[in-house]
Design a protein around this motif. Structure first.
Motif, PDB file in Angstrom:
ATOM      1  N   TYR A 152       0.828  -1.201   0.000  1.00 13.38           N
ATOM      2  CA  TYR A 152       0.000   0.000   0.000  1.00 13.38           C
ATOM      3  C   TYR A 152       0.864   1.252   0.000  1.00 13.38           C
ATOM      4  O   TYR A 152       0.544   2.252  -0.654  1.00 13.38           O
ATOM      5  CB  TYR A 152      -0.929   0.011   1.217  1.00 13.38           C
ATOM      6  N   VAL A 153       1.969   1.209   0.741  1.00 14.70           N
ATOM      7  CA  VAL A 153       2.865   2.361   0.804  1.00 14.70           C
ATOM      8  C   VAL A 153       3.434   2.668  -0.572  1.00 14.70           C
ATOM      9  O   VAL A 153       3.566   3.830  -0.969  1.00 14.70           O
ATOM     10  CB  VAL A 153       4.003   2.110   1.811  1.00 14.70           C
ATOM     11  N   LEU A 154       3.759   1.635  -1.341  1.00 13.86           N
ATOM     12  CA  LEU A 154       4.289   1.832  -2.689  1.00 13.86           C
ATOM     13  C   LEU A 154       3.253   2.520  -3.581  1.00 13.86           C
ATOM     14  O   LEU A 154       3.569   3.438  -4.335  1.00 13.86           O
ATOM     15  CB  LEU A 154       4.704   0.496  -3.300  1.00 13.86           C
ATOM     16  N   VAL A 155       2.005   2.065  -3.470  1.00 13.06           N
ATOM     17  CA  VAL A 155       0.932   2.670  -4.275  1.00 13.06           C
ATOM     18  C   VAL A 155       0.708   4.116  -3.840  1.00 13.06           C
ATOM     19  O   VAL A 155       0.611   5.032  -4.666  1.00 13.06           O
ATOM     20  CB  VAL A 155      -0.378   1.867  -4.128  1.00 13.06           C
ATOM     21  N   LEU A 156       0.624   4.323  -2.538  1.00 14.12           N
ATOM     22  CA  LEU A 156       0.373   5.658  -2.003  1.00 14.12           C
ATOM     23  C   LEU A 156       1.458   6.643  -2.422  1.00 14.12           C
ATOM     24  O   LEU A 156       1.166   7.736  -2.906  1.00 14.12           O
ATOM     25  CB  LEU A 156       0.294   5.593  -0.477  1.00 14.12           C
ATOM     26  N   THR A 157       2.724   6.249  -2.230  1.00 13.88           N
ATOM     27  CA  THR A 157       3.809   7.179  -2.516  1.00 13.88           C
ATOM     28  C   THR A 157       3.924   7.491  -4.004  1.00 13.88           C
ATOM     29  O   THR A 157       4.341   8.600  -4.362  1.00 13.88           O
ATOM     30  CB  THR A 157       5.155   6.629  -2.000  1.00 13.88           C
ATOM     31  N   PHE A 158       3.560   6.557  -4.853  1.00 12.06           N
ATOM     32  CA  PHE A 158       3.633   6.843  -6.290  1.00 12.06           C
ATOM     33  C   PHE A 158       2.750   8.036  -6.638  1.00 12.06           C
ATOM     34  O   PHE A 158       3.166   8.967  -7.333  1.00 12.06           O
ATOM     35  CB  PHE A 158       3.214   5.628  -7.112  1.00 12.06           C
ATOM     36  N   PHE A 159       1.522   8.009  -6.135  1.00 11.86           N
ATOM     37  CA  PHE A 159       0.585   9.089  -6.472  1.00 11.86           C
ATOM     38  C   PHE A 159       0.856  10.360  -5.665  1.00 11.86           C
ATOM     39  O   PHE A 159       0.771  11.468  -6.200  1.00 11.86           O
ATOM     40  CB  PHE A 159      -0.855   8.621  -6.252  1.00 11.86           C
ATOM     41  N   SER A 160       1.185  10.212  -4.384  1.00  6.36           N
ATOM     42  CA  SER A 160       1.391  11.410  -3.554  1.00  6.36           C
ATOM     43  C   SER A 160       2.652  12.155  -3.965  1.00  6.36           C
ATOM     44  O   SER A 160       2.638  13.386  -4.106  1.00  6.36           O
ATOM     45  CB  SER A 160       1.464  11.027  -2.072  1.00  6.36           C
ATOM     46  N   TYR A 161       3.743  11.458  -4.177  1.00  9.96           N
ATOM     47  CA  TYR A 161       4.991  12.129  -4.531  1.00  9.96           C
ATOM     48  C   TYR A 161       4.923  12.752  -5.921  1.00  9.96           C
ATOM     49  O   TYR A 161       5.495  13.822  -6.163  1.00  9.96           O
ATOM     50  CB  TYR A 161       6.168  11.160  -4.442  1.00  9.96           C
ATOM     51  N   ASN A 162       4.228  12.098  -6.838  1.00  7.54           N
ATOM     52  CA  ASN A 162       4.079  12.686  -8.174  1.00  7.54           C
ATOM     53  C   ASN A 162       3.218  13.944  -8.113  1.00  7.54           C
ATOM     54  O   ASN A 162       3.477  14.918  -8.831  1.00  7.54           O
ATOM     55  CB  ASN A 162       3.480  11.665  -9.145  1.00  7.54           C
ATOM     56  N   PHE A 163       2.203  13.942  -7.247  1.00 11.24           N
ATOM     57  CA  PHE A 163       1.384  15.155  -7.104  1.00 11.24           C
ATOM     58  C   PHE A 163       2.199  16.294  -6.501  1.00 11.24           C
ATOM     59  O   PHE A 163       2.149  17.430  -6.990  1.00 11.24           O
ATOM     60  CB  PHE A 163       0.164  14.874  -6.225  1.00 11.24           C
ATOM     61  N   LEU A 164       2.938  16.008  -5.428  1.00  6.43           N
ATOM     62  CA  LEU A 164       3.726  17.053  -4.777  1.00  6.43           C
ATOM     63  C   LEU A 164       4.786  17.609  -5.720  1.00  6.43           C
ATOM     64  O   LEU A 164       5.063  18.817  -5.724  1.00  6.43           O
ATOM     65  CB  LEU A 164       4.376  16.494  -3.511  1.00  6.43           C
ATOM     66  N   ALA A 165       5.376  16.745  -6.533  1.00 10.59           N
ATOM     67  CA  ALA A 165       6.366  17.201  -7.516  1.00 10.59           C
ATOM     68  C   ALA A 165       5.706  18.085  -8.571  1.00 10.59           C
ATOM     69  O   ALA A 165       6.263  19.099  -8.992  1.00 10.59           O
ATOM     70  CB  ALA A 165       7.041  15.997  -8.171  1.00 10.59           C
ATOM     71  N   LEU A 166       4.494  17.710  -8.988  1.00  6.99           N
ATOM     72  CA  LEU A 166       3.753  18.510  -9.963  1.00  6.99           C
ATOM     73  C   LEU A 166       3.423  19.882  -9.396  1.00  6.99           C
ATOM     74  O   LEU A 166       3.566  20.903 -10.073  1.00  6.99           O
ATOM     75  CB  LEU A 166       2.455  17.784 -10.346  1.00  6.99           C
ATOM     76  N   LEU A 167       2.998  19.917  -8.146  1.00  7.22           N
ATOM     77  CA  LEU A 167       2.634  21.181  -7.486  1.00  7.22           C
ATOM     78  C   LEU A 167       3.825  22.137  -7.457  1.00  7.22           C
ATOM     79  O   LEU A 167       3.673  23.343  -7.651  1.00  7.22           O
ATOM     80  CB  LEU A 167       2.153  20.886  -6.063  1.00  7.22           C
ATOM     81  N   THR A 168       5.014  21.589  -7.245  1.00  8.07           N
ATOM     82  CA  THR A 168       6.230  22.412  -7.218  1.00  8.07           C
ATOM     83  C   THR A 168       6.623  22.853  -8.627  1.00  8.07           C
ATOM     84  O   THR A 168       6.945  24.018  -8.862  1.00  8.07           O
ATOM     85  CB  THR A 168       7.387  21.629  -6.580  1.00  8.07           C
ATOM     86  N   GLU A 169       6.596  21.919  -9.563  1.00  7.49           N
ATOM     87  CA  GLU A 169       7.052  22.190 -10.928  1.00  7.49           C
ATOM     88  C   GLU A 169       6.206  23.263 -11.614  1.00  7.49           C
ATOM     89  O   GLU A 169       6.733  24.144 -12.298  1.00  7.49           O
ATOM     90  CB  GLU A 169       7.015  20.900 -11.754  1.00  7.49           C
ATOM     91  N   CYS A 170       4.894  23.230 -11.405  1.00  8.50           N
ATOM     92  CA  CYS A 170       4.016  24.182 -12.087  1.00  8.50           C
ATOM     93  C   CYS A 170       3.918  25.523 -11.349  1.00  8.50           C
ATOM     94  O   CYS A 170       3.299  26.461 -11.845  1.00  8.50           O
ATOM     95  CB  CYS A 170       2.626  23.589 -12.284  1.00  8.50           C
ATOM     96  N   ASN A 171       4.509  25.595 -10.138  1.00  3.61           N
ATOM     97  CA  ASN A 171       4.533  26.820  -9.318  1.00  3.61           C
ATOM     98  C   ASN A 171       3.200  27.138  -8.645  1.00  3.61           C
ATOM     99  O   ASN A 171       3.064  28.212  -8.048  1.00  3.61           O
ATOM    100  CB  ASN A 171       4.988  28.038 -10.134  1.00  3.61           C
ATOM    101  N   LEU A 172       2.247  26.231  -8.692  1.00  2.00           N
ATOM    102  CA  LEU A 172       0.991  26.472  -7.971  1.00  2.00           C
ATOM    103  C   LEU A 172       1.200  26.409  -6.462  1.00  2.00           C
ATOM    104  O   LEU A 172       0.552  27.129  -5.706  1.00  2.00           O
ATOM    105  CB  LEU A 172      -0.077  25.460  -8.398  1.00  2.00           C
ATOM    106  N   GLY A 173       2.115  25.524  -6.006  1.00  2.12           N
ATOM    107  CA  GLY A 173       2.420  25.445  -4.584  1.00  2.12           C
ATOM    108  C   GLY A 173       2.972  26.763  -4.078  1.00  2.12           C
ATOM    109  O   GLY A 173       2.594  27.260  -3.020  1.00  2.12           O
ATOM    110  N   THR A 174       3.864  27.366  -4.849  1.00  5.04           N
ATOM    111  CA  THR A 174       4.432  28.665  -4.497  1.00  5.04           C
ATOM    112  C   THR A 174       3.346  29.741  -4.501  1.00  5.04           C
ATOM    113  O   THR A 174       3.329  30.630  -3.644  1.00  5.04           O
ATOM    114  CB  THR A 174       5.543  29.054  -5.496  1.00  5.04           C
ATOM    115  N   TYR A 175       2.430  29.642  -5.443  1.00  6.22           N
ATOM    116  CA  TYR A 175       1.371  30.633  -5.557  1.00  6.22           C
ATOM    117  C   TYR A 175       0.415  30.563  -4.360  1.00  6.22           C
ATOM    118  O   TYR A 175      -0.034  31.595  -3.847  1.00  6.22           O
ATOM    119  CB  TYR A 175       0.591  30.421  -6.852  1.00  6.22           C
ATOM    120  N   ILE A 176       0.117  29.352  -3.902  1.00 11.57           N
ATOM    121  CA  ILE A 176      -0.740  29.179  -2.728  1.00 11.57           C
ATOM    122  C   ILE A 176      -0.098  29.852  -1.512  1.00 11.57           C
ATOM    123  O   ILE A 176      -0.751  30.585  -0.757  1.00 11.57           O
ATOM    124  CB  ILE A 176      -0.978  27.682  -2.437  1.00 11.57           C
TER     125      ILE A 176
END
Length: 512
Positions: A352-376
């Motif tokens: 379950y941890v493998l499945v969870l981290t695949f989606f969570s880490y890819n989302f967090l990386a996306l949030l950083t890459e697109c600068n929406l995290g910084t904007y928030i």
């Protein structure tokens, strides 16, 4: 009054139970973020840089060809397996050491041994305190102390979630407190605070005009915080968590036999043999710490800490060797294949941890890459800046804490938020009120960043803690976890803020 408390708690739990599994949350957030980048792509905004200038950020449209390529090129390695410096690898390697200790029966024997001597009354205090202190060992508290707390309570025939909640509160909500000075978070926050202040003409000094030392500028405050949060965490456990959970059912997994809560003669002998293993492992670790992995200063004046950087491997080794010795003495490990089988079994529980981290880490990386995290974070900072609380330094502190706490629910990462908020708020708050010195602003950030860690499903280890708890209550949801930890979060945020205001009001130095 009690009825109101019960109804409010019930409401929180009802809302929490409607929150889907973290994997589903991250899938949905990924899609929402992609859509937002399509709508907001090209939008620019400015934040203050550490050197006093400005940084122009642009929200990227992730549907553009080059950004689509980035998603696919980085999905597996950079955004999953290597995310956060290899957090997933850290989780898995720790489980190897813990797996040997668990499969050999060492942990169960220790739990029974401790359970015969430790009163239930002192366990909440001990677990919260150990959780707070574990922050010096980075992720070890999440991966080792919390599951051990569950096993300990199970051995005492108490709901394991009581102990796990207390440990989780200490590890995560009390992350910025410690009795040891110059922890990694002290260095990260302190050194950068000095850079933010000096680069923009703000004196790096406390309210008395005394020069600050970044890594130790909060030591008195975090030492006092350790004692206060330990007592508050234990109080919440006894008065709120225990009464709620002791009435609930739980299950003990088939591989844990706690029916005979006595230490057998052969287990006592094996424990002594495991003690020998721990001694030998300790000698090896000490040799590494004072020898090949000792800290040193480079020619450029940078301090390098190889031992601390590899503390997870050291802790894993300290679990592995005693577990191996215990298993050999008990006759469970008769060959190398038995040891490998024990490690493989532990890995099998991490699906379950493998499945969870695949989606969570890819989302967090996306949030950083697109600068929406910084904007928030930028929007939250601007909201506080617009309040104009010129003559109310205490309200400035409270406002900054509330803003950071809310942002922390949506954007994780102590360092990333500090690198954005620090350059803005250290000079801005000092200009609004001269009493808002860099150490006060940085301390307020630490209070807010830690207190709400345990009630956000976006925290890196939220899903991992949920896996640990589901071992005893398979139907447990992320909403249940948030509802369980909410009293700790509120209590820590209130008393910790009050402590900081007390230091500020009476002019007590935060550190040295």
């Amino acid at each position: 009054m009690k009825e109101k408390k019960k109804s409010s708690t019930s409401l929180i739990e009802k809302i929490g139970k409607k929150i889907p599994d973290p994997v589903i949350i991250f899938m949905g957030l990924y899609v929402i973020t992609m859509i937002l980048t399509l709508v907001m792509g090209g939008k620019t905004f400015e934040t203050m840089s550490a050197d006093g200038g400005t940084i122009v950020h642009e929200i990227k449209n992730m549907f553009e060809a080059e950004n689509i390529q980035w998603i696919f090129n980085n999905a597996l390695l950079k955004n999953w397996l290597s995310y956060g410096g290899g957090v997933l690898g850290t989780i898995l390697i720790v489980m190897l050491g813990v797996g040997i200790a668990e499969e050999s029966g060492l942990l169960t024997a220790l739990i029974k041994k401790i359970g015969l001597k430790v009163s239930d009354k002192f366990l909440p205090v001990a677990l919260v305190f150990l959780g707070i202190m574990s922050s010096i060992a980075s992720d070890a508290g999440y991966l080792i102390l919390i599951p051990l707390a569950g096993l300990l309570y199970a051995g005492l025939k108490k709901n394991p979630l009581i102990g796990m909640a207390a440990a989780f509160a200490g590890v995560s909500a009390g992350f910025s407190a410690n009795l040891f000075p110059s922890t990694p978070s002290d260095v990260i926050i302190g050194k950068n605070a000095q850079l933010f202040a000096e680069s923009q003409g703000v004196p790096f000094a406390n309210a008395a005009g005394e020069a600050l030392n970044g890594p130790t500028m909060h030591y008195f405050f975090i030492a006092a915080s350790t004692i206060l949060l330990t007592l508050v965490g234990a109080f919440v456990t006894v008065k709120f968590i225990k009464p709620r959970l002791e009435k609930q059912s739980y299950t003990i997994p088939d591989d844990i036999d706690l029916s005979d809560f006595t230490v057998k003669p052969e287990e006592n002998k094996a424990l002594k043999f495991a003690g020998l293993g721990l001694l030998l492992a300790g000698v090896v670790v000490a040799y590494l710490g004072f020898g090949p992995l000792a800290s040193f200063v480079t020619e450029e004046g940078t301090k390098v800490t190889p031992f601390i950087d590899n503390i997870i491997l050291m802790i894993t080794f300290l679990f592995f060797v005693p577990g191996l010795f215990f298993g050999i003495k008990m006759g469970l490990f008769k060959s190398a294949q038995d040891v490998i089988r024990a490690m493989a079994k532990q890995m099998g529980n991490m699906g379950y941890v493998l499945v969870l981290t695949f989606f969570s880490y890819n989302f967090l990386a996306l949030l950083t890459e697109c600068n929406l995290g910084t904007y928030i974070t930028f929007l939250g900072a601007k909201g506080l800046q617009a309040m104009g609380l010129d003559n109310s330094p205490i309200l400035l502190i409270i406002g900054f804490i509330i803003t950071t706490a809310i942002i922390n629910l949506f954007v994780g990462g102590l360092t990333s938020k500090w690198m954005l908020l620090g350059p803005i708020f250290i000079p801005m708050l000092f200009q609004v009120h001269s009493g808002m010195t860099p150490d006060i602003v940085a301390a307020a950030y630490r209070v807010a960043d830690s207190s709400t860690n345990i009630i956000t499903p976006l925290m890196s280890y939220a899903g991992v803690i949920l896996v640990f708890m589901r071992k005893y209550k398979p139907e447990y949801t992320i909403g249940d976890l948030i509802g369980l930890m909410f009293p700790y979060s509120v209590a820590f945020l209130v008393v910790w803020t009050a402590l900081l205001i007390g230091f500020f009001t009476f002019g007590i130095p935060l550190g040295f």
